[in-house]
Design an enzyme around this catalytic site. Structure first.
Site, short mmCIF file in Angstrom:
data_model
loop_
_atom_site.label_atom_id
_atom_site.label_comp_id
_atom_site.label_asym_id
_atom_site.label_seq_id
_atom_site.Cartn_x
_atom_site.Cartn_y
_atom_site.Cartn_z
N GLU A 150 0.80 -1.22 0.00
CA GLU A 150 0.00 0.00 0.00
C GLU A 150 0.84 1.28 0.00
O GLU A 150 0.82 2.05 0.97
CB GLU A 150 -0.96 0.00 1.20
CG GLU A 150 -1.89 -1.21 1.22
CD GLU A 150 -2.88 -1.17 2.37
OE1 GLU A 150 -2.77 -0.31 3.25
OE2 GLU A 150 -3.79 -2.02 2.38
N GLU A 189 -5.46 -8.50 0.73
CA GLU A 189 -6.14 -8.13 1.98
C GLU A 189 -7.60 -7.83 1.69
O GLU A 189 -7.91 -7.12 0.73
CB GLU A 189 -5.55 -6.86 2.62
CG GLU A 189 -4.23 -7.02 3.29
CD GLU A 189 -3.75 -5.72 3.93
OE1 GLU A 189 -4.58 -4.87 4.31
OE2 GLU A 189 -2.51 -5.55 4.01
O1 IFM Z 1 -4.30 -3.14 9.15
C1 IFM Z 1 -4.22 -2.58 7.89
C2 IFM Z 1 -3.06 -3.15 7.11
O2 IFM Z 1 -1.85 -2.97 7.78
C3 IFM Z 1 -2.96 -2.48 5.77
N1 IFM Z 1 -4.20 -2.53 5.06
C4 IFM Z 1 -5.39 -2.12 5.77
C5 IFM Z 1 -5.48 -2.86 7.09
C6 IFM Z 1 -6.75 -2.42 7.85
O3 IFM Z 1 -6.74 -1.04 8.07
#
Ligand code: IFM
Length: 468
Positions: free
Chosen positions: A189, A373
């Site tokens: 990210e 994710e």
């Molecule tokens: O916890 C975070 C993760 O580290 C990165 N993506 C989003 C998740 C939830 O906010």
């Protein structure tokens, strides 16, 4: 497993739970070969921030600064995974997943002079070998936001040199861990690192200037491209790519200006990262319309490095935002009423994931996609040994269906990782927000699989038995 409470379930109960989460019947997600996994990140779970020569990271400094995190929480102890990794791997194995996505902590692996920290290397080698011996694939992210503080002291991602230091670190990881890694991901990210860290200051290092954010993004992406070269030089044959968070943006307004505002925000959220990676250029409206004067310094040859072909692209998706045009035509957030929201306040909008995947598929030549994710936070608690996280189960089932529809529409999507294996340090929100499939009692470090974990376990068992 010490410290892990497991529920004995009857086959009937398992079948009921599996049904709460299962992707649509006949979906590619239920077939062998589709990669099912769970994900975490180093600073969010490891703790042990001063052990075995680990250097301070920007998140140690930021979270120790009063007012930066909810309740003043820090990652000092987190889930104590640094000491509990072995039983945590048993826990992962008990879920029946194919893969585990973890990140390496840069401050554990290199001393300030760039030489290798052998104690840090030994830790991750034990971990990766532990996964291998359990038959679990390791999907490894090199950078999930824990920049060594000494690099931040020299400008962090505002300093072009950090991109080269990142490539050195990538080369070290590839040399040390090749043979143990199924897939490499350079950055997690970069949008969050650049925008939340340098543009808004809600994340470490806590700077707030859009011009900084655009320059930091450029150096992050340059670092990514240089790291890809390093990974390929030292671990040829292992697929490598990057992970982008994406956001669906829509408008409930009905004027052309409202639609243009939604387009602009989506460009800021998604194209800022994906266009340079996949099409070799930045969207110039970032500095011609959204942030005048913030054009980053880009040197000759940089875009070719950033645009190196990817073997895989990780997509992280959580929610949609609604906007309308302000008086200047620029996007203004207008949260929708009457929609389902999570503990984070984020709208639950599975259709957004399908829309985005289909849109990217139409616009870019995509490498194989993995959902690296997706998941939700809820205020979970243990009652009589059980965590009834009905919203998470329903959230996951609806997102699985959205992914399945995207695959049916032709997106080459090969795996899905739930965020997260267990409750952990949710950055500026500390420990209050619980994203885990497994509940963590931070005082005792007791792990309790939530019903969603049991449901996933039951579904994966059905898949292995060829019943999906
Ligand atoms: O916890 C975070 C993760 O580290 C990165 N993506 C989003 C998740 C939830 O906010």
């Amino acid at each position: 497993m010490p410290g892990v409470r497991a529920l004995p379930l009857s086959p009937d109960a398992s079948a009921v739970l599996a049904d709460r989460i299962t992707p649509p019947v006949g979906s590619a997600m239920g077939k062998p070969g589709f990669v099912w996994g769970v994900a975490t990140a180093s600073y969010q779970i490891e703790g042990a921030v001063r052990e075995d020569g680990r250097l301070p990271s920007i998140w140690d400094s930021f979270s120790a600064t009063p007012g930066k995190t909810l309740g003043g929480d820090t990652g000092e102890f987190a889930c104590d995974h640094y000491h509990r990794w072995d039983t945590d791997l048993d826990l992962i194995a008990s879920l029946g997943v194919d893969a585990y996505r973890l990140s390496l902590a840069w401050p554990r692996l290199q001393h300030a002079d760039g030489t290798a920290n052998t104690a840090g290397i030994a830790f991750y080698r034990r971990l990766l070998e532990g996964l291998k011996s359990r038959g679990i694939q390791a999907w490894v992210t090199l950078y999930h936001w824990d920049l060594p503080q000494h690099l931040e002291d020299r400008g962090g991602w505002l300093n072009r040199d950090t991109a080269y230091r990142f490539a050195d670190y990538a080369a070290l990881c590839a040399r040390e861990f090749r043979g143990l890694v199924t897939g490499w991901m350079t950055l997690n990210e970069p949008w969050c690192s650049a925008w939340l860290g340098y543009g808004e200051g809600h994340h470490a290092p806590g700077l707030a200037n859009p011009r900084y954010a655009l320059q930091a993004m450029h150096h992050l992406l340059l670092g990514h491209g240089l790291a890809l070269d390093a990974l390929r030089a030292h671990d040829p044959g292992t697929p490598a790519g990057i992970v982008a968070n994406v956001e669906r943006v829509t408008t409930d307004g009905d004027t052309p200006a409202d639609h243009d505002a939604a387009r602009l925000l989506e460009l800021h959220r998604n194209a800022w990262v994906l266009q340079p990676l996949l099409a070799g250029s930045y969207p110039a409206e970032l500095w011609s319309r959204l942030y005048p004067g913030a054009e980053p310094l880009v040197l000759d040859g940089d875009m070719a490095i950033i645009g190196r072909p990817l073997d895989l692209l990780g997509i992280n998706y959580y929610f949609r935002s609604n906007v309308r045009a302000g008086a200047d035509g620029l996007p203004v957030m207008v949260p929708l009423d009457g929609v389902e929201r999570t503990q984070m306040g984020w709208e639950v909008y599975p259709q957004g994931l399908e829309d985005l995947l289909r849109g990217f598929h139409a616009r870019y030549r995509l490498p194989p996609i993995y959902i690296t994710e997706n998941g939700t936070a809820s205020a979970d608690s243990v009652v009589d040994g059980r965590v009834d996280d009905a919203q998470r189960q329903s959230f996951l089932k609806r997102h699985f269906a959205a992914v399945s529809r995207a695959i049916d529409a032709g997106v080459d999507l090969r795996g899905y990782f739930v965020w997260s294996l267990m409750d952990n340090f949710e950055w500026a929100f500390g420990y209050e927000r619980r994203f885990g499939l497994v509940h963590v009692d931070y005082a005792s470090q007791q792990r309790t699989p939530k019903d969603s974990a049991l449901a996933l376990q039951a579904f994966l068992a059905q898949r292995r038995a060829g019943q999906t």
